[in-house]
Scaffold this active site. Structure first.
Site, mmCIF file in Angstrom:
data_model
loop_
_atom_site.group_PDB
_atom_site.id
_atom_site.type_symbol
_atom_site.label_atom_id
_atom_site.label_comp_id
_atom_site.label_asym_id
_atom_site.label_seq_id
_atom_site.Cartn_x
_atom_site.Cartn_y
_atom_site.Cartn_z
ATOM 1 N N ASP A 34 -24.714 -64.653 -36.729
ATOM 2 C CA ASP A 34 -25.474 -64.256 -35.548
ATOM 3 C C ASP A 34 -26.932 -64.701 -35.688
ATOM 4 O OD1 ASP A 34 -26.620 -62.963 -33.372
ATOM 5 O OD2 ASP A 34 -25.520 -61.108 -33.670
ATOM 6 N N CYS A 41 -25.823 -63.174 -27.456
ATOM 7 C CA CYS A 41 -24.639 -62.730 -28.195
ATOM 8 C C CYS A 41 -23.383 -62.586 -27.339
ATOM 9 C CB CYS A 41 -24.942 -61.402 -28.891
ATOM 10 S SG CYS A 41 -26.222 -61.509 -30.152
ATOM 11 N N HIS A 44 -18.927 -57.037 -29.872
ATOM 12 C CA HIS A 44 -19.911 -57.162 -28.782
ATOM 13 C C HIS A 44 -19.315 -57.721 -27.493
ATOM 14 C CE1 HIS A 44 -24.591 -57.483 -28.305
ATOM 15 N NE2 HIS A 44 -24.041 -56.557 -27.532
#
Length: 490
Positions: free
Chosen positions: A38, A78, A128
Protein backbone atom coordinates in the site's frame (compact mmCIF):
# COMPACT_ATOMS: atom_id res chain seq x y z
CA UNK A 1 3.47 -50.86 -28.19
CA UNK A 2 3.37 -48.28 -30.96
CA UNK A 3 6.69 -46.64 -31.86
CA UNK A 4 5.27 -43.14 -31.30
CA UNK A 5 4.14 -44.07 -27.76
CA UNK A 6 7.53 -45.63 -27.05
CA UNK A 7 9.38 -42.48 -28.04
CA UNK A 8 6.98 -40.32 -26.02
CA UNK A 9 7.75 -42.35 -22.88
CA UNK A 10 11.50 -42.13 -23.49
CA UNK A 11 11.34 -38.35 -24.03
CA UNK A 12 9.27 -37.87 -20.86
CA UNK A 13 11.82 -39.84 -18.81
CA UNK A 14 14.73 -37.86 -20.26
CA UNK A 15 13.03 -34.53 -19.57
CA UNK A 16 12.22 -35.61 -16.03
CA UNK A 17 15.82 -36.36 -15.17
CA UNK A 18 17.21 -33.41 -17.11
CA UNK A 19 14.98 -30.82 -15.40
CA UNK A 20 14.41 -32.35 -12.01
CA UNK A 21 10.84 -33.40 -12.56
CA UNK A 22 9.71 -30.12 -14.19
CA UNK A 23 7.08 -31.86 -16.26
CA UNK A 24 5.45 -33.22 -13.13
CA UNK A 25 5.21 -29.71 -11.68
CA UNK A 26 3.53 -28.41 -14.78
CA UNK A 27 0.80 -31.07 -14.76
CA UNK A 28 -0.80 -28.96 -12.04
CA UNK A 29 -2.01 -25.41 -12.68
CA UNK A 30 0.31 -22.70 -11.48
CA UNK A 31 -0.07 -21.51 -7.92
CA UNK A 32 -0.59 -17.74 -7.69
CA UNK A 33 0.78 -15.46 -4.98
CA UNK A 34 -0.30 -11.84 -5.38
CA UNK A 35 1.70 -9.53 -3.10
CA UNK A 36 -0.01 -6.16 -2.79
CA UNK A 37 1.58 -3.34 -0.82
CA UNK A 38 0.00 0.00 0.00
CA UNK A 39 1.46 3.32 -1.20
CA UNK A 40 4.85 2.07 -2.47
CA UNK A 41 5.73 4.21 -5.47
CA UNK A 42 7.49 2.74 -8.47
CA UNK A 43 10.69 4.72 -8.02
CA UNK A 44 11.42 3.73 -4.39
CA UNK A 45 13.52 0.60 -5.01
CA UNK A 46 17.16 -0.15 -5.47
CA UNK A 47 16.42 -1.67 -8.88
CA UNK A 48 14.63 1.58 -9.85
CA UNK A 49 17.63 3.70 -8.88
CA UNK A 50 16.46 5.20 -5.58
CA UNK A 51 19.64 5.97 -3.55
CA UNK A 52 17.71 5.73 -0.28
CA UNK A 53 16.04 2.36 -0.81
CA UNK A 54 17.44 -0.80 0.77
CA UNK A 55 15.55 -3.51 -1.09
CA UNK A 56 17.97 -6.37 -1.89
CA UNK A 57 15.29 -9.08 -2.00
CA UNK A 58 13.01 -7.18 -4.35
CA UNK A 59 16.02 -6.13 -6.42
CA UNK A 60 16.79 -9.82 -6.86
CA UNK A 61 13.16 -10.58 -7.64
CA UNK A 62 13.24 -7.86 -10.31
CA UNK A 63 16.24 -9.54 -11.93
CA UNK A 64 14.26 -12.79 -12.09
CA UNK A 65 10.94 -11.24 -13.18
CA UNK A 66 9.16 -9.55 -16.01
CA UNK A 67 9.23 -5.92 -14.90
CA UNK A 68 6.40 -3.75 -16.24
CA UNK A 69 8.23 -0.43 -15.93
CA UNK A 70 5.21 1.58 -17.16
CA UNK A 71 2.54 0.26 -14.81
CA UNK A 72 -0.02 2.72 -13.45
CA UNK A 73 -2.77 2.58 -10.87
CA UNK A 74 -6.11 3.05 -12.63
CA UNK A 75 -7.03 5.48 -9.85
CA UNK A 76 -4.29 6.16 -7.30
CA UNK A 77 -6.43 5.61 -4.19
CA UNK A 78 -6.84 2.45 -2.07
CA UNK A 79 -10.46 1.36 -2.56
CA UNK A 80 -10.75 2.33 -6.26
CA UNK A 81 -7.60 0.36 -7.12
CA UNK A 82 -8.77 -2.71 -5.23
CA UNK A 83 -12.22 -2.61 -6.80
CA UNK A 84 -10.69 -2.42 -10.28
CA UNK A 85 -8.36 -5.32 -9.48
CA UNK A 86 -11.10 -7.51 -8.05
CA UNK A 87 -13.61 -6.84 -10.87
CA UNK A 88 -11.43 -6.17 -13.91
CA UNK A 89 -13.53 -3.02 -14.45
CA UNK A 90 -12.89 0.71 -14.46
CA UNK A 91 -14.18 3.01 -11.66
CA UNK A 92 -16.49 4.73 -14.15
CA UNK A 93 -18.35 1.44 -14.55
CA UNK A 94 -18.55 0.27 -10.93
CA UNK A 95 -18.84 3.66 -9.21
CA UNK A 96 -15.96 2.65 -6.92
CA UNK A 97 -14.08 5.96 -7.04
CA UNK A 98 -13.94 6.95 -3.35
CA UNK A 99 -12.40 5.30 -0.31
CA UNK A 100 -14.57 3.19 1.99
CA UNK A 101 -17.20 2.32 -0.59
CA UNK A 102 -18.94 -1.06 -0.65
CA UNK A 103 -18.34 -3.17 -3.73
CA UNK A 104 -21.79 -4.47 -4.72
CA UNK A 105 -22.27 -8.21 -4.41
CA UNK A 106 -23.53 -8.26 -7.97
CA UNK A 107 -19.93 -7.86 -9.15
CA UNK A 108 -18.10 -11.06 -10.07
CA UNK A 109 -15.35 -11.02 -7.45
CA UNK A 110 -11.88 -12.32 -8.17
CA UNK A 111 -11.98 -14.98 -5.46
CA UNK A 112 -15.09 -16.47 -7.06
CA UNK A 113 -13.45 -16.26 -10.49
CA UNK A 114 -10.47 -18.24 -9.22
CA UNK A 115 -12.62 -20.83 -7.45
CA UNK A 116 -14.50 -21.34 -10.71
CA UNK A 117 -11.14 -22.07 -12.35
CA UNK A 118 -10.22 -24.76 -9.85
CA UNK A 119 -8.26 -22.80 -7.24
CA UNK A 120 -8.20 -22.88 -3.47
CA UNK A 121 -8.20 -19.22 -2.41
CA UNK A 122 -6.79 -17.24 0.50
CA UNK A 123 -6.65 -13.61 1.55
CA UNK A 124 -4.45 -12.12 4.28
CA UNK A 125 -4.30 -8.45 5.30
CA UNK A 126 -6.07 -5.29 4.17
CA UNK A 127 -9.33 -5.62 2.18
CA UNK A 128 -10.89 -2.12 1.98
CA UNK A 129 -13.82 -3.10 -0.26
CA UNK A 130 -16.60 -3.89 2.20
CA UNK A 131 -17.81 -0.38 3.04
CA UNK A 132 -19.41 -1.28 6.36
CA UNK A 133 -16.79 0.47 8.50
CA UNK A 134 -13.06 0.03 8.81
CA UNK A 135 -13.37 -2.26 11.84
CA UNK A 136 -16.54 -4.10 10.84
CA UNK A 137 -16.69 -7.89 10.60
CA UNK A 138 -16.79 -9.13 7.01
CA UNK A 139 -18.82 -12.37 6.85
CA UNK A 140 -17.99 -15.15 4.36
CA UNK A 141 -20.86 -14.03 2.11
CA UNK A 142 -19.01 -10.76 1.44
CA UNK A 143 -15.50 -12.20 0.94
CA UNK A 144 -15.89 -12.65 -2.81
CA UNK A 145 -14.89 -16.29 -2.89
CA UNK A 146 -11.79 -16.16 -0.69
CA UNK A 147 -11.86 -19.27 1.49
CA UNK A 148 -8.97 -18.88 3.92
CA UNK A 149 -9.45 -15.44 5.47
CA UNK A 150 -7.36 -13.43 7.92
CA UNK A 151 -8.26 -9.92 6.91
CA UNK A 152 -9.63 -6.58 8.03
CA UNK A 153 -11.31 -3.82 6.11
CA UNK A 154 -8.61 -1.26 6.92
CA UNK A 155 -6.19 -0.84 9.82
CA UNK A 156 -2.94 1.14 9.80
CA UNK A 157 -2.22 0.75 13.53
CA UNK A 158 0.61 -1.59 12.64
CA UNK A 159 1.51 -2.72 16.18
CA UNK A 160 -2.13 -3.27 17.18
CA UNK A 161 -3.60 -4.35 13.87
CA UNK A 162 -6.84 -6.34 13.86
CA UNK A 163 -8.30 -9.03 11.63
CA UNK A 164 -11.18 -11.50 11.49
CA UNK A 165 -10.96 -15.15 10.55
CA UNK A 166 -13.23 -18.12 9.96
CA UNK A 167 -16.90 -17.62 10.78
CA UNK A 168 -16.23 -15.67 13.97
CA UNK A 169 -17.03 -11.99 14.43
CA UNK A 170 -14.55 -11.84 17.32
CA UNK A 171 -11.84 -9.30 16.56
CA UNK A 172 -8.34 -10.81 16.53
CA UNK A 173 -5.00 -8.98 16.59
CA UNK A 174 -1.76 -9.71 14.78
CA UNK A 175 1.20 -10.41 17.06
CA UNK A 176 3.40 -7.32 16.96
CA UNK A 177 4.23 -5.42 13.76
CA UNK A 178 1.64 -6.78 11.37
CA UNK A 179 3.87 -6.98 8.28
CA UNK A 180 5.98 -9.61 10.02
CA UNK A 181 2.99 -11.49 11.48
CA UNK A 182 1.11 -11.59 8.17
CA UNK A 183 4.21 -12.95 6.43
CA UNK A 184 4.49 -15.79 8.94
CA UNK A 185 0.84 -16.62 8.45
CA UNK A 186 1.30 -16.66 4.68
CA UNK A 187 4.29 -18.99 5.02
CA UNK A 188 2.25 -21.38 7.14
CA UNK A 189 -0.67 -21.32 4.72
CA UNK A 190 1.61 -22.05 1.75
CA UNK A 191 3.29 -24.95 3.55
CA UNK A 192 -0.12 -26.49 4.26
CA UNK A 193 -1.00 -26.40 0.54
CA UNK A 194 2.02 -28.38 -0.63
CA UNK A 195 1.02 -31.77 -1.98
CA UNK A 196 -2.67 -30.94 -2.26
CA UNK A 197 -4.47 -31.65 -5.49
CA UNK A 198 -5.74 -28.14 -6.16
CA UNK A 199 -3.48 -25.17 -6.87
CA UNK A 200 -3.77 -22.21 -4.51
CA UNK A 201 -4.20 -18.49 -5.09
CA UNK A 202 -2.99 -16.45 -2.14
CA UNK A 203 -3.36 -12.68 -1.82
CA UNK A 204 -1.13 -10.99 0.75
CA UNK A 205 -2.30 -7.41 1.14
CA UNK A 206 0.10 -5.51 3.37
CA UNK A 207 -0.88 -2.17 4.91
CA UNK A 208 2.64 -0.77 4.74
CA UNK A 209 4.45 1.37 3.63
CA UNK A 210 1.31 3.54 3.94
CA UNK A 211 1.54 6.13 6.72
CA UNK A 212 1.84 6.52 9.70
CA UNK A 213 5.53 6.48 8.91
CA UNK A 214 6.65 6.97 12.50
CA UNK A 215 5.12 3.53 13.21
CA UNK A 216 7.91 1.77 11.29
CA UNK A 217 10.26 -0.41 13.36
CA UNK A 218 12.69 1.81 15.26
CA UNK A 219 15.65 -0.43 14.48
CA UNK A 220 15.03 0.07 10.77
CA UNK A 221 14.44 3.83 11.02
CA UNK A 222 17.97 4.09 12.36
CA UNK A 223 19.20 2.91 8.95
CA UNK A 224 17.97 6.19 7.45
CA UNK A 225 19.59 9.16 9.22
CA UNK A 226 17.76 12.32 8.19
CA UNK A 227 20.90 14.01 6.97
CA UNK A 228 21.65 11.08 4.64
CA UNK A 229 18.29 11.01 2.86
CA UNK A 230 18.69 12.26 -0.71
CA UNK A 231 15.67 14.10 -2.07
CA UNK A 232 14.75 14.33 -5.77
CA UNK A 233 15.17 17.67 -7.49
CA UNK A 234 11.42 18.17 -7.77
CA UNK A 235 11.02 18.47 -3.96
CA UNK A 236 11.13 22.16 -3.01
CA UNK A 237 13.88 23.16 -0.57
CA UNK A 238 11.24 24.69 1.70
CA UNK A 239 9.78 21.19 2.28
CA UNK A 240 13.06 19.33 2.72
CA UNK A 241 12.99 18.94 6.52
CA UNK A 242 9.36 17.78 6.56
CA UNK A 243 9.89 15.34 3.71
CA UNK A 244 13.05 13.81 5.19
CA UNK A 245 11.23 13.15 8.46
CA UNK A 246 8.42 11.36 6.64
CA UNK A 247 10.81 9.58 4.28
CA UNK A 248 12.74 8.05 7.16
CA UNK A 249 9.76 6.01 8.31
CA UNK A 250 8.60 5.37 4.75
CA UNK A 251 11.87 3.71 3.74
CA UNK A 252 11.97 1.80 7.03
CA UNK A 253 8.54 0.33 6.27
CA UNK A 254 9.83 -0.54 2.79
CA UNK A 255 12.86 -2.31 4.23
CA UNK A 256 10.65 -4.31 6.59
CA UNK A 257 8.54 -5.39 3.63
CA UNK A 258 11.61 -6.30 1.62
CA UNK A 259 12.88 -8.49 4.48
CA UNK A 260 9.48 -10.17 4.77
CA UNK A 261 9.13 -10.82 1.05
CA UNK A 262 12.64 -12.26 1.05
CA UNK A 263 11.57 -14.73 3.74
CA UNK A 264 8.43 -15.59 1.80
CA UNK A 265 10.36 -16.31 -1.39
CA UNK A 266 12.88 -18.40 0.55
CA UNK A 267 9.98 -20.51 1.83
CA UNK A 268 8.91 -21.29 -1.72
CA UNK A 269 12.42 -22.50 -2.50
CA UNK A 270 12.55 -24.64 0.63
CA UNK A 271 9.16 -26.18 -0.18
CA UNK A 272 10.22 -26.87 -3.76
CA UNK A 273 7.34 -24.98 -5.37
CA UNK A 274 9.06 -21.87 -6.75
CA UNK A 275 9.11 -23.17 -10.31
CA UNK A 276 5.35 -23.65 -10.48
CA UNK A 277 4.29 -20.56 -8.57
CA UNK A 278 3.44 -17.29 -10.24
CA UNK A 279 4.58 -14.36 -8.09
CA UNK A 280 3.12 -10.91 -8.66
CA UNK A 281 4.46 -7.97 -6.68
CA UNK A 282 2.77 -4.59 -7.01
CA UNK A 283 1.27 -1.62 -5.18
CA UNK A 284 -2.14 0.04 -5.22
CA UNK A 285 -0.66 3.53 -5.76
CA UNK A 286 2.34 5.68 -4.93
CA UNK A 287 3.28 8.49 -2.55
CA UNK A 288 4.15 12.09 -3.46
CA UNK A 289 6.62 12.69 -0.57
CA UNK A 290 6.83 16.36 -1.44
CA UNK A 291 7.38 15.94 -5.16
CA UNK A 292 6.27 19.02 -7.11
CA UNK A 293 5.42 20.65 -3.77
CA UNK A 294 2.57 18.24 -3.09
CA UNK A 295 2.33 17.32 0.57
CA UNK A 296 3.80 14.06 1.86
CA UNK A 297 1.22 11.28 2.30
CA UNK A 298 -0.67 12.46 -0.79
CA UNK A 299 -1.60 10.31 -3.74
CA UNK A 300 -4.61 10.76 -6.10
CA UNK A 301 -2.80 13.20 -8.43
CA UNK A 302 -1.72 12.29 -11.99
CA UNK A 303 2.02 12.69 -11.39
CA UNK A 304 4.44 9.75 -11.54
CA UNK A 305 5.13 9.60 -7.81
CA UNK A 306 1.41 9.00 -7.23
CA UNK A 307 0.23 7.06 -10.28
CA UNK A 308 3.19 4.85 -11.21
CA UNK A 309 3.46 1.54 -9.37
CA UNK A 310 5.91 -1.38 -9.33
CA UNK A 311 4.76 -4.45 -11.24
CA UNK A 312 6.93 -7.56 -11.14
CA UNK A 313 5.77 -10.93 -12.45
CA UNK A 314 7.88 -14.05 -11.95
CA UNK A 315 6.89 -17.35 -13.52
CA UNK A 316 9.86 -19.60 -14.38
CA UNK A 317 8.00 -21.92 -16.82
CA UNK A 318 7.48 -18.85 -19.01
CA UNK A 319 10.78 -16.99 -18.84
CA UNK A 320 13.15 -19.20 -16.87
CA UNK A 321 15.32 -17.64 -14.18
CA UNK A 322 16.12 -14.52 -16.16
CA UNK A 323 13.85 -11.50 -16.13
CA UNK A 324 13.35 -8.69 -18.60
CA UNK A 325 11.94 -5.18 -18.69
CA UNK A 326 8.65 -4.60 -20.50
CA UNK A 327 7.94 -1.17 -21.97
CA UNK A 328 4.27 -1.85 -22.79
CA UNK A 329 2.09 0.11 -20.33
CA UNK A 330 -0.39 -1.70 -18.11
CA UNK A 331 -3.20 -0.44 -15.85
CA UNK A 332 -5.11 -2.13 -13.05
CA UNK A 333 -8.06 -3.70 -14.95
CA UNK A 334 -5.53 -5.32 -17.34
CA UNK A 335 -3.77 -7.33 -14.64
CA UNK A 336 -5.93 -10.43 -14.33
CA UNK A 337 -6.98 -10.64 -17.98
CA UNK A 338 -3.25 -10.74 -18.69
CA UNK A 339 -2.53 -13.34 -16.00
CA UNK A 340 -5.40 -15.55 -17.11
CA UNK A 341 -4.34 -15.21 -20.74
CA UNK A 342 -0.78 -16.19 -19.83
CA UNK A 343 -1.96 -19.22 -17.83
CA UNK A 344 -4.49 -20.23 -20.51
CA UNK A 345 -7.42 -19.77 -18.14
CA UNK A 346 -10.83 -18.45 -19.29
CA UNK A 347 -11.15 -14.66 -19.00
CA UNK A 348 -14.52 -13.50 -17.61
CA UNK A 349 -16.66 -11.73 -20.19
CA UNK A 350 -17.33 -8.99 -17.62
CA UNK A 351 -13.70 -7.82 -17.61
CA UNK A 352 -13.02 -4.46 -19.26
CA UNK A 353 -9.23 -4.67 -19.06
CA UNK A 354 -7.05 -5.87 -21.91
CA UNK A 355 -5.32 -9.24 -22.16
CA UNK A 356 -1.66 -8.32 -22.70
CA UNK A 357 -0.39 -11.87 -22.31
CA UNK A 358 1.19 -11.91 -25.77
CA UNK A 359 3.70 -9.40 -24.42
CA UNK A 360 4.75 -12.14 -22.01
CA UNK A 361 4.33 -15.31 -24.05
CA UNK A 362 5.61 -13.98 -27.38
CA UNK A 363 8.15 -11.52 -25.98
CA UNK A 364 6.66 -8.72 -28.10
CA UNK A 365 5.98 -5.11 -27.15
CA UNK A 366 2.74 -3.38 -28.14
CA UNK A 367 4.13 -0.21 -29.68
CA UNK A 368 0.99 1.95 -29.75
CA UNK A 369 -0.29 0.91 -26.33
CA UNK A 370 -1.53 3.51 -23.81
CA UNK A 371 -2.71 2.70 -20.28
CA UNK A 372 -5.65 4.68 -18.93
CA UNK A 373 -5.93 6.11 -15.43
CA UNK A 374 -8.16 8.74 -13.88
CA UNK A 375 -9.53 10.76 -10.97
CA UNK A 376 -13.29 11.34 -10.79
CA UNK A 377 -13.51 13.26 -7.52
CA UNK A 378 -10.27 15.09 -6.54
CA UNK A 379 -9.08 15.12 -2.94
CA UNK A 380 -6.30 17.68 -3.11
CA UNK A 381 -8.79 20.58 -3.35
CA UNK A 382 -6.95 23.90 -3.21
CA UNK A 383 -3.80 22.32 -4.63
CA UNK A 384 -2.64 22.96 -8.16
CA UNK A 385 -3.25 19.25 -8.78
CA UNK A 386 -6.67 19.02 -7.13
CA UNK A 387 -8.63 18.51 -10.35
CA UNK A 388 -10.67 15.85 -12.06
CA UNK A 389 -8.59 14.26 -14.80
CA UNK A 390 -8.26 11.50 -17.35
CA UNK A 391 -4.74 10.40 -18.25
CA UNK A 392 -2.79 7.96 -20.37
CA UNK A 393 0.68 6.52 -19.94
CA UNK A 394 2.57 5.42 -23.03
CA UNK A 395 6.04 3.92 -23.07
CA UNK A 396 7.47 7.44 -23.36
CA UNK A 397 4.85 10.00 -22.36
CA UNK A 398 2.35 10.90 -19.69
CA UNK A 399 -0.57 12.92 -21.04
CA UNK A 400 -3.29 14.34 -18.77
CA UNK A 401 -6.53 16.09 -19.68
CA UNK A 402 -8.50 18.24 -17.22
CA UNK A 403 -12.14 19.29 -17.64
CA UNK A 404 -11.09 22.44 -19.47
CA UNK A 405 -8.73 20.71 -21.92
CA UNK A 406 -5.16 19.41 -22.21
CA UNK A 407 -3.35 19.95 -18.92
CA UNK A 408 -0.05 18.04 -18.62
CA UNK A 409 2.40 16.42 -21.02
CA UNK A 410 5.68 14.92 -19.84
CA UNK A 411 8.42 13.12 -21.73
CA UNK A 412 9.10 10.47 -19.09
CA UNK A 413 12.10 9.09 -20.93
CA UNK A 414 14.02 12.36 -20.95
CA UNK A 415 12.32 14.00 -17.96
CA UNK A 416 11.59 11.24 -15.42
CA UNK A 417 10.92 13.74 -12.61
CA UNK A 418 8.30 15.43 -14.82
CA UNK A 419 9.67 18.93 -14.29
CA UNK A 420 8.99 20.23 -17.81
CA UNK A 421 5.31 20.40 -18.83
CA UNK A 422 5.28 20.33 -22.64
CA UNK A 423 1.55 20.72 -23.13
CA UNK A 424 1.74 24.38 -24.25
CA UNK A 425 4.98 24.01 -26.19
CA UNK A 426 4.22 24.77 -29.90
CA UNK A 427 6.77 22.14 -30.92
CA UNK A 428 4.57 19.46 -29.31
CA UNK A 429 1.19 20.63 -30.57
CA UNK A 430 0.85 17.65 -32.91
CA UNK A 431 1.79 15.22 -30.15
CA UNK A 432 -0.81 16.73 -27.81
CA UNK A 433 -3.47 16.28 -30.49
CA UNK A 434 -2.40 12.69 -31.13
CA UNK A 435 -2.40 11.73 -27.46
CA UNK A 436 -5.68 13.52 -26.81
CA UNK A 437 -7.32 11.55 -29.62
CA UNK A 438 -5.91 8.32 -28.19
CA UNK A 439 -7.28 9.20 -24.76
CA UNK A 440 -10.75 9.92 -26.12
CA UNK A 441 -10.82 6.62 -27.99
CA UNK A 442 -10.30 4.82 -24.70
CA UNK A 443 -12.93 6.91 -22.93
CA UNK A 444 -15.48 6.38 -25.69
CA UNK A 445 -14.87 2.65 -25.48
CA UNK A 446 -15.80 2.82 -21.78
CA UNK A 447 -18.75 5.14 -22.34
CA UNK A 448 -17.06 7.83 -20.22
CA UNK A 449 -17.77 11.36 -21.41
CA UNK A 450 -15.67 12.89 -18.58
CA UNK A 451 -18.01 14.97 -16.45
CA UNK A 452 -17.38 17.02 -13.28
CA UNK A 453 -17.03 15.17 -9.97
CA UNK A 454 -20.49 16.07 -8.68
CA UNK A 455 -22.14 14.28 -11.60
CA UNK A 456 -20.60 10.94 -10.53
CA UNK A 457 -21.33 11.60 -6.84
CA UNK A 458 -24.98 12.25 -7.67
CA UNK A 459 -25.19 9.29 -10.04
CA UNK A 460 -24.23 6.84 -7.30
CA UNK A 461 -25.95 8.77 -4.49
CA UNK A 462 -22.76 9.18 -2.45
CA UNK A 463 -21.97 11.58 0.38
CA UNK A 464 -18.20 11.89 0.66
CA UNK A 465 -16.54 13.54 3.62
CA UNK A 466 -13.10 15.07 3.89
CA UNK A 467 -10.27 13.58 1.85
CA UNK A 468 -12.57 11.77 -0.54
CA UNK A 469 -13.71 9.06 1.86
CA UNK A 470 -17.16 8.11 3.06
CA UNK A 471 -17.28 9.40 6.69
CA UNK A 472 -16.75 6.98 9.56
CA UNK A 473 -16.25 7.55 13.30
CA UNK A 474 -13.05 7.18 15.30
CA UNK A 475 -13.80 3.48 15.84
CA UNK A 476 -14.00 3.01 12.09
CA UNK A 477 -17.78 2.59 11.96
CA UNK A 478 -20.07 4.07 9.31
CA UNK A 479 -23.11 6.17 10.19
CA UNK A 480 -26.22 3.98 10.44
CA UNK A 481 -27.89 5.85 7.58
CA UNK A 482 -24.92 5.66 5.22
CA UNK A 483 -26.01 5.39 1.58
CA UNK A 484 -23.44 2.62 1.23
CA UNK A 485 -25.58 0.26 3.24
CA UNK A 486 -28.21 0.41 0.51
CA UNK A 487 -25.73 -0.13 -2.33
CA UNK A 488 -26.11 -3.90 -2.71
CA UNK A 489 -24.38 -4.49 0.60
CA UNK A 490 -26.65 -6.99 2.29
Amino acid sequence: MKIRTYYKIIITILVYFAFGGATTAQEKKANIIYILVDQWRASAFGFAGDPNANTPNLDRLAQESINFKNAVSVMPVCTPYRAALITGKYPTTTGMFLNDLHLPLTEYGLGDVLVDRGYTTAYIGKWHLDGHGRHAYIPPSRRRGFMYWKAAECDHDYDQSHYYTGNSDEKQFWDGYDTYAQTKDAQQYIAEQVGKEKPFALFISYGTPHFPYDAAPEVLKQNYPLADIILPENVPASMADEVRKEAQGYYAHCEALDNSIGELLASLDELGISDNTLIVFTSDHGEMLGGHGVRPRAKQVPLAESARVPMLLRYPPLHGKTGRVVETPITTPDIFPTIFGMLDLPIPATYEGDDLSRVLTENKEIQDRAALYMQLAPWEVGSEYGREYRAIKTSQYTYVRALDGPWLLFDDTNDPLQMNNLVANPAHEGLVTELDEHLWKLLIKLGDDFRPAQWYIDKWNLKPGAHGSIPYDKEGNLPSQSPLLTKGSS
